[in-house]
Design an enzyme around this catalytic site. Structure first.
Site, mmCIF file in Angstrom:
data_model
loop_
_atom_site.group_PDB
_atom_site.id
_atom_site.type_symbol
_atom_site.label_atom_id
_atom_site.label_comp_id
_atom_site.label_asym_id
_atom_site.label_seq_id
_atom_site.Cartn_x
_atom_site.Cartn_y
_atom_site.Cartn_z
ATOM 1 N N LYS A 154 0.656 -45.583 -20.502
ATOM 2 C CA LYS A 154 1.526 -46.695 -20.876
ATOM 3 C C LYS A 154 1.560 -47.710 -19.736
ATOM 4 O O LYS A 154 1.977 -47.390 -18.625
ATOM 5 C CB LYS A 154 2.945 -46.210 -21.180
ATOM 6 C CG LYS A 154 3.890 -47.351 -21.551
ATOM 7 C CD LYS A 154 5.336 -46.906 -21.570
ATOM 8 C CE LYS A 154 6.248 -48.126 -21.649
ATOM 9 N NZ LYS A 154 7.665 -47.775 -21.440
ATOM 10 N N GLY A 213 17.098 -50.557 -21.192
ATOM 11 C CA GLY A 213 18.366 -49.950 -20.809
ATOM 12 C C GLY A 213 19.598 -50.691 -21.283
ATOM 13 O O GLY A 213 20.721 -50.285 -20.964
ATOM 14 N N GLY A 270 15.562 -51.122 -25.468
ATOM 15 C CA GLY A 270 16.689 -51.780 -26.107
ATOM 16 C C GLY A 270 17.407 -50.973 -27.169
ATOM 17 O O GLY A 270 18.508 -51.336 -27.581
ATOM 18 N N ASN A 325 14.485 -43.925 -23.815
ATOM 19 C CA ASN A 325 14.911 -43.018 -22.766
ATOM 20 C C ASN A 325 16.424 -43.104 -22.559
ATOM 21 O O ASN A 325 17.170 -42.182 -22.826
ATOM 22 C CB ASN A 325 14.163 -43.320 -21.477
ATOM 23 C CG ASN A 325 14.463 -42.355 -20.346
ATOM 24 O OD1 ASN A 325 13.954 -42.483 -19.250
ATOM 25 N ND2 ASN A 325 15.286 -41.348 -20.557
#
Length: 261
Positions: free
Chosen positions: A101, A162, A189, A210
């Protein structure tokens, strides 16, 4: 697997991808990821030990590559050169693992992607044999450019990393999805399960998250909720929603045979 997510020639039953940061400890990380049902787990190489530091706990001891597809990422990189060096290190640590990634940030405050540097790094990495999944702006033109370079998936942000703000521009996502020939995954988001469901209802191929799990009051329970949200959204997309009728109501039961009619 009848409706599998296919990335770089490999098929996955889960369309939820999860990160490994911000958990209380490795045990909570393991439990949350198990509860999520995710098969692809992303790891920030600059922040997490996967073997580069011999005397520290190794994440791969609780998330074995035999069970999970480890997706090394370049979180914390602010230039193409940094990102390329980081992923070349990850490939060595993971015995030639090609899936990665790419994430090149523009500034430390917003963590918004630096797209010129992202495009530069993507071109280098693809030529170097990497299968690049790329975090990017929700810009249809730049997503097409990344696909033309040879990236195996584009991952536009829904809102800032976040932030938990959800999908702020569904119309741009639809434009990206409608033109893409590679998987489109929302990255960044998502705040709760309904955000994940909306992304999937729009037609996204998957969702990566995450903080939405790790930052919840009960991460393991939230991981289960996210799993169900992604599955529900995908089912709704495949089912095809009823058309919106702005000014016309339609009874859900038949009019014929009404009492007193």
């Amino acid at each position: 697997m009848n409706d599998a997510l296919e990335i770089a020639g490999r098929r996955y039953g889960s369309r939820l991808l999860v990160g490994t940061g911000k958990y209380r400890d490795f045990d909570e990380t393991r439990q949350a990821i198990e509860a999520s049902g995710a098969q692809i787990v992303t790891v920030a190489i600059r922040r997490t030990n996967i073997g580069q530091t011999a005397d520290e706990p190794n994440l791969l001891d609780i998330l074995p590559p035999q069970r999970y597809t480890i997706l090394p990422n370049t979180a914390g990189c602010f230039s193409a050169d940094e990102a390329v060096r980081t992923l070349r290190l990850a490939r060595e640590l993971l015995d030639g693992h090609a899936l990665a990634k790419l994430e090149v940030l523009g500034d430390a405050h917003t963590l918004f992607p630096n797209m010129p540097e992202t495009l530069k790094a993507a071109e280098i990495l693809v030529k170097d044999g990497f299968d690049v999944m790329v975090y990017c702006a929700d810009d249809p033109i730049q997503c097409r450019m990344l696909e033309d370079i040879g990236c195996v998936a584009v991952m536009p942000l829904a809102s800032l990393i976040g932030s938990g703000m959800g999908i702020l521009n569904p119309w741009n996502l639809r434009l990206i999805i409608d033109q893409a020939q590679v998987p489109v995954l929302v990255d960044a988001g998502v705040g709760t399960a309904s955000d994940a469901a909306i992304a999937m209802e729009l037609g996204c191929d998957g969702v990566l998250m995450n903080t939405a799990i790790a930052g919840a009051d009960e991460p393991i329970r939230m991981a289960r909720a996210m799993k169900l949200g992604v599955e529900a959204g995908r089912e709704a997309f495949l089912a095809g929603r009823m058309p919106r009728k702005t000014y016309t109501a339609s009874p859900s039961s038949p009019n014929s045979g009404m009492i007193g009619a």
